[in-house]
Design a protein around this motif. Structure first.
Motif, PDB file in Angstrom:
ATOM      1  N   ARG A  63       0.664  -0.960   0.120  1.00 46.25           N
ATOM      2  CA  ARG A  63       0.305   0.125  -0.392  1.00 46.25           C
ATOM      3  C   ARG A  63       0.938   1.401  -0.014  1.00 46.25           C
ATOM      4  NH1 ARG A  63      -5.061   2.273   1.377  1.00 46.25           N
ATOM      5  NH2 ARG A  63      -5.653   3.354   3.255  1.00 46.25           N
ATOM      6  N   VAL A  64       0.667   2.279  -1.102  1.00 46.41           N
ATOM      7  CA  VAL A  64       2.044   3.164  -0.878  1.00 46.41           C
ATOM      8  C   VAL A  64       1.167   4.712  -1.306  1.00 46.41           C
ATOM      9  CG1 VAL A  64       3.454   3.935  -2.689  1.00 46.41           C
ATOM     10  CG2 VAL A  64       3.106   2.182  -2.568  1.00 46.41           C
ATOM     11  N   LEU A  65       1.626   5.615  -0.352  1.00 48.52           N
ATOM     12  CA  LEU A  65       1.528   6.678  -0.651  1.00 48.52           C
ATOM     13  C   LEU A  65       2.478   8.044  -1.317  1.00 48.52           C
ATOM     14  CD1 LEU A  65      -0.854   9.000   1.219  1.00 48.52           C
ATOM     15  CD2 LEU A  65       0.860   9.018   2.224  1.00 48.52           C
ATOM     16  N   ASP A  66       2.055   8.304  -1.971  1.00 46.82           N
ATOM     17  CA  ASP A  66       2.426   9.723  -3.090  1.00 46.82           C
ATOM     18  C   ASP A  66       1.954  10.823  -2.481  1.00 46.82           C
ATOM     19  OD1 ASP A  66       4.126  10.706  -4.430  1.00 46.82           O
ATOM     20  OD2 ASP A  66       2.946  10.611  -6.288  1.00 46.82           O
ATOM     21  N   LEU A  67       3.104  11.396  -1.499  1.00 48.92           N
ATOM     22  CA  LEU A  67       2.560  13.228  -1.284  1.00 48.92           C
ATOM     23  C   LEU A  67       3.410  13.928  -2.386  1.00 48.92           C
ATOM     24  CD1 LEU A  67       4.708  12.536   1.802  1.00 48.92           C
ATOM     25  CD2 LEU A  67       1.966  11.802   1.482  1.00 48.92           C
ATOM     26  N   GLY A  68       2.474  15.002  -2.584  1.00 47.83           N
ATOM     27  CA  GLY A  68       2.230  15.510  -3.908  1.00 47.83           C
ATOM     28  C   GLY A  68       2.037  15.277  -5.263  1.00 47.83           C
TER      29      GLY A  68
ATOM     30  N   SER B   3      -1.759  -4.491  -8.731  1.00 42.74           N
ATOM     31  CA  SER B   3      -1.699  -5.153  -7.469  1.00 42.74           C
ATOM     32  C   SER B   3      -1.910  -4.607  -6.728  1.00 42.74           C
ATOM     33  CB  SER B   3      -1.449  -6.823  -7.411  1.00 42.74           C
ATOM     34  OG  SER B   3      -0.334  -6.725  -7.456  1.00 42.74           O
ATOM     35  N   VAL B   4      -0.516  -3.347  -6.770  1.00 44.29           N
ATOM     36  CA  VAL B   4      -0.320  -2.626  -5.452  1.00 44.29           C
ATOM     37  C   VAL B   4      -1.971  -1.464  -5.398  1.00 44.29           C
ATOM     38  CG1 VAL B   4       0.711  -0.203  -5.553  1.00 44.29           C
ATOM     39  CG2 VAL B   4       2.115  -2.502  -5.851  1.00 44.29           C
ATOM     40  N   SER B   5      -1.116  -1.071  -3.773  1.00 44.95           N
ATOM     41  CA  SER B   5      -2.914  -0.228  -3.940  1.00 44.95           C
ATOM     42  C   SER B   5      -2.143   0.701  -3.710  1.00 44.95           C
ATOM     43  CB  SER B   5      -3.194  -0.683  -2.656  1.00 44.95           C
ATOM     44  OG  SER B   5      -4.566   0.234  -1.751  1.00 44.95           O
ATOM     45  N   MET B   6      -2.507   2.052  -4.394  1.00 48.88           N
ATOM     46  CA  MET B   6      -2.271   3.386  -4.033  1.00 48.88           C
ATOM     47  C   MET B   6      -3.281   4.770  -3.401  1.00 48.88           C
ATOM     48  SD  MET B   6       0.556   4.017  -7.217  1.00 48.88           S
ATOM     49  CE  MET B   6       2.255   5.227  -6.475  1.00 48.88           C
ATOM     50  N   VAL B   7      -2.185   5.476  -3.266  1.00 47.33           N
ATOM     51  CA  VAL B   7      -3.439   6.916  -2.970  1.00 47.33           C
ATOM     52  C   VAL B   7      -1.960   7.685  -3.243  1.00 47.33           C
ATOM     53  CG1 VAL B   7      -3.985   8.228  -0.934  1.00 47.33           C
ATOM     54  CG2 VAL B   7      -4.090   5.888  -0.700  1.00 47.33           C
ATOM     55  N   GLY B   8      -2.694   8.992  -4.049  1.00 45.33           N
ATOM     56  CA  GLY B   8      -2.053  10.319  -4.678  1.00 45.33           C
ATOM     57  C   GLY B   8      -2.464  11.327  -3.668  1.00 45.33           C
ATOM     58  N   LEU B   9      -1.185  11.935  -3.148  1.00 46.93           N
ATOM     59  CA  LEU B   9      -2.045  13.075  -2.073  1.00 46.93           C
ATOM     60  C   LEU B   9      -1.879  14.416  -3.529  1.00 46.93           C
ATOM     61  CD1 LEU B   9      -2.675  13.294   1.141  1.00 46.93           C
ATOM     62  CD2 LEU B   9      -1.081  14.381   0.460  1.00 46.93           C
ATOM     63  N   ASP B  10      -2.745  15.087  -3.109  1.00 47.46           N
ATOM     64  CA  ASP B  10      -2.592  16.646  -3.888  1.00 47.46           C
ATOM     65  C   ASP B  10      -2.866  18.458  -3.104  1.00 47.46           C
ATOM     66  OD1 ASP B  10      -0.183  17.431  -5.939  1.00 47.46           O
ATOM     67  OD2 ASP B  10      -0.930  19.344  -5.745  1.00 47.46           O
ATOM     68  N   THR B  11      -2.211  19.482  -3.010  1.00 47.80           N
ATOM     69  CA  THR B  11      -2.671  20.151  -2.514  1.00 47.80           C
ATOM     70  C   THR B  11      -3.336  21.230  -3.400  1.00 47.80           C
ATOM     71  OG1 THR B  11      -2.531  22.061  -1.129  1.00 47.80           O
ATOM     72  CG2 THR B  11      -1.418  21.825  -2.886  1.00 47.80           C
ATOM     73  N   THR B  12      -3.493  20.132  -5.116  1.00 47.56           N
ATOM     74  CA  THR B  12      -4.113  21.497  -5.585  1.00 47.56           C
ATOM     75  C   THR B  12      -5.064  20.838  -6.398  1.00 47.56           C
ATOM     76  OG1 THR B  12      -1.256  22.599  -6.251  1.00 47.56           O
ATOM     77  CG2 THR B  12      -3.421  22.915  -7.794  1.00 47.56           C
ATOM     78  N   PRO B  13      -6.313  21.179  -6.294  1.00 50.15           N
ATOM     79  CA  PRO B  13      -7.615  20.548  -6.957  1.00 50.15           C
ATOM     80  C   PRO B  13      -7.117  20.186  -8.542  1.00 50.15           C
ATOM     81  CG  PRO B  13      -8.266  22.004  -5.610  1.00 50.15           C
ATOM     82  CD  PRO B  13      -7.068  22.132  -5.711  1.00 50.15           C
ATOM     83  N   ALA B  14      -7.392  21.338  -9.293  1.00 47.81           N
ATOM     84  CA  ALA B  14      -6.922  20.966 -10.649  1.00 47.81           C
ATOM     85  C   ALA B  14      -6.053  19.587 -10.792  1.00 47.81           C
ATOM     86  CB  ALA B  14      -6.682  21.868 -11.198  1.00 47.81           C
ATOM     87  N   MET B  15      -4.416  19.684 -10.408  1.00 49.78           N
ATOM     88  CA  MET B  15      -3.439  18.609 -10.563  1.00 49.78           C
ATOM     89  C   MET B  15      -4.255  17.262 -10.320  1.00 49.78           C
ATOM     90  SD  MET B  15      -0.923  20.047 -11.093  1.00 49.78           S
ATOM     91  CE  MET B  15       0.890  18.915 -10.948  1.00 49.78           C
ATOM     92  N   ALA B  16      -5.117  17.419  -9.099  1.00 46.42           N
ATOM     93  CA  ALA B  16      -5.704  16.107  -8.196  1.00 46.42           C
ATOM     94  C   ALA B  16      -6.853  15.511  -9.665  1.00 46.42           C
ATOM     95  CB  ALA B  16      -6.309  16.146  -7.288  1.00 46.42           C
ATOM     96  N   ALA B  17      -7.505  16.422  -9.584  1.00 42.43           N
ATOM     97  CA  ALA B  17      -8.192  16.020 -10.940  1.00 42.43           C
ATOM     98  C   ALA B  17      -8.091  15.432 -12.687  1.00 42.43           C
ATOM     99  CB  ALA B  17      -9.036  17.720 -11.710  1.00 42.43           C
TER     100      ALA B  17
ATOM    101  N   VAL C  69       4.653   1.901   2.472  1.00 40.37           N
ATOM    102  CA  VAL C  69       6.176   2.802   1.123  1.00 40.37           C
ATOM    103  C   VAL C  69       4.764   4.048   0.888  1.00 40.37           C
ATOM    104  CG1 VAL C  69       6.649   3.392  -1.072  1.00 40.37           C
ATOM    105  CG2 VAL C  69       6.302   0.845  -0.057  1.00 40.37           C
ATOM    106  N   VAL C  70       6.145   5.512   1.615  1.00 44.90           N
ATOM    107  CA  VAL C  70       5.730   6.277   1.274  1.00 44.90           C
ATOM    108  C   VAL C  70       6.663   7.395   0.409  1.00 44.90           C
ATOM    109  CG1 VAL C  70       4.763   8.369   2.401  1.00 44.90           C
ATOM    110  CG2 VAL C  70       4.563   6.640   3.893  1.00 44.90           C
ATOM    111  N   VAL C  71       6.193   7.840  -0.761  1.00 39.79           N
ATOM    112  CA  VAL C  71       7.173   8.422  -1.110  1.00 39.79           C
ATOM    113  C   VAL C  71       6.590   9.856  -1.861  1.00 39.79           C
ATOM    114  CG1 VAL C  71       7.607   6.490  -3.354  1.00 39.79           C
ATOM    115  CG2 VAL C  71       5.398   7.511  -3.919  1.00 39.79           C
ATOM    116  N   SER C  72       7.810  10.528  -2.182  1.00 36.61           N
ATOM    117  CA  SER C  72       7.435  11.946  -2.505  1.00 36.61           C
ATOM    118  C   SER C  72       8.492  12.571  -3.741  1.00 36.61           C
ATOM    119  CB  SER C  72       7.541  13.371  -1.725  1.00 36.61           C
ATOM    120  OG  SER C  72       7.201  14.071  -2.329  1.00 36.61           O
ATOM    121  N   ALA C  73       8.175  12.732  -5.150  1.00 41.01           N
ATOM    122  CA  ALA C  73       8.942  13.198  -6.563  1.00 41.01           C
ATOM    123  C   ALA C  73       8.654  14.513  -6.324  1.00 41.01           C
ATOM    124  CB  ALA C  73       8.689  12.601  -7.647  1.00 41.01           C
ATOM    125  N   SER C  74       9.227  14.907  -6.645  1.00 37.65           N
ATOM    126  CA  SER C  74       9.375  17.535  -6.852  1.00 37.65           C
ATOM    127  C   SER C  74       8.680  17.727  -6.185  1.00 37.65           C
ATOM    128  CB  SER C  74       9.313  16.798  -8.377  1.00 37.65           C
ATOM    129  OG  SER C  74       9.825  16.087  -9.671  1.00 37.65           O
TER     130      SER C  74
END
Ligand SMILES: C[S@@+](CC[C@H](N)C(=O)[O-])C[C@H]1O[C@@H](n2cnc3c(N)ncnc32)[C@H](O)[C@@H]1O
Length: 218
Positions: A53-58, A74-88, A119-124
């Motif tokens: 289960r992976v979390l991607d910050l930003g 089969s990986v389970s992922m949550v992507g999280l971002d502060t900008t609604p348009a990027m998330a959309a 797993v927790v990741v963050s890119a750029s």
């Protein structure tokens, strides 16, 4: 008042969001080479088994989620971002991937219980934050003991990134801070991450980056 302070007044987080609201639709096209070079590197350093289960910050437009799904459906992922348009954009791109969830939230205040992720990741993203400590503390809180945390970002050890650091500090109101590799290693150590791998590398035409990967030790 120093010149750079003029462009840095007001709400820093709101400026970051406004910037990416405007960029969201063109982001993937404008940064395609950079995304390919950085995100394949991040994925390689993780050595996923396919059950995590992976979390991607930003998570931005969800390019990392798309890449992971291509190889590890089969990986389970949550992507999280502060900008609604990027998330959309990310949601639209990943609408056929049921085990990917995209949320709008800030990395410094994660809406998860302790130790929910392998797993927790963050890119750029870290260079948009003025003090990475609060997001590293949060990333570590939601990571299980023994889980992996990987940060990929611009690296000030490259001489031209050192120049960019001063230029951005003076002119870019969305800029937070660019770390040296040893500084990021130290910040990770302070929140309980035992660093296992740390690399500096260039992505054409000359972006200077680092990827630091470690295990939550305590
Ligand atoms: C350069 S983009 C990188 C997006 C993606 N990780 C990638 O590699 O393409 C930076 C992203 O971080 C997001 N961001 C900046 N500060 C954030 C914060 N404090 N919490 C969550 N997201 C943030 C921005 O909205 C933007 O989408």
């Amino acid at each position: 008042m120093p010149l750079f302070a003029l462009g840095r007044s007001g709400d820093h987080a709101a400026r970051v969001t406004t910037h990416y609201e405007q960029l969201a639709r063109q982001y993937d096209r404008r940064w395609s080479g950079y995304l390919q070079g950085t995100l394949t590197r991040l994925l390689k350093c993780l050595a996923l088994s396919g059950t995590e289960r992976v979390l991607d910050l930003g998570c931005g437009t969800g390019e990392f989620e798309r890449l992971v799904m291509q190889q590890f459906g089969s990986v389970s992922m949550v992507g999280l971002d502060t900008t609604p348009a990027m998330a959309a954009v990310a949601r639209q791109k990943l609408r056929g991937a049921p085990n990917v969830q995209i949320l709008v939230a800030r990395a410094e205040a994660l809406p998860f219980r302790a130790e929910e992720f392998d797993v927790v990741v963050s890119a750029s993203m870290v260079h948009h934050v003025r003090d990475a400590r609060s997001l590293l503390v949060e990333g570590c809180r939601v990571l299980r003991r023994g889980g992996q945390l990987a940060i990929l970002d611009w690296c000030r050890d490259f001489w031209h990134c050192g120049l960019l650091h001063y230029w951005w500090r003076a002119s870019d109101p969305t800029y937070g801070r660019m770390y040296r590799l040893r500084e990021l290693r130290q910040r990770l150590g302070e929140v309980g991450i035992r660093v296992q791998q740390a690399d500096r590398f260039l992505v054409p035409p000359g972006y200077g980056l680092m990827c630091v990967n470690g295990i939550r030790a305590s």
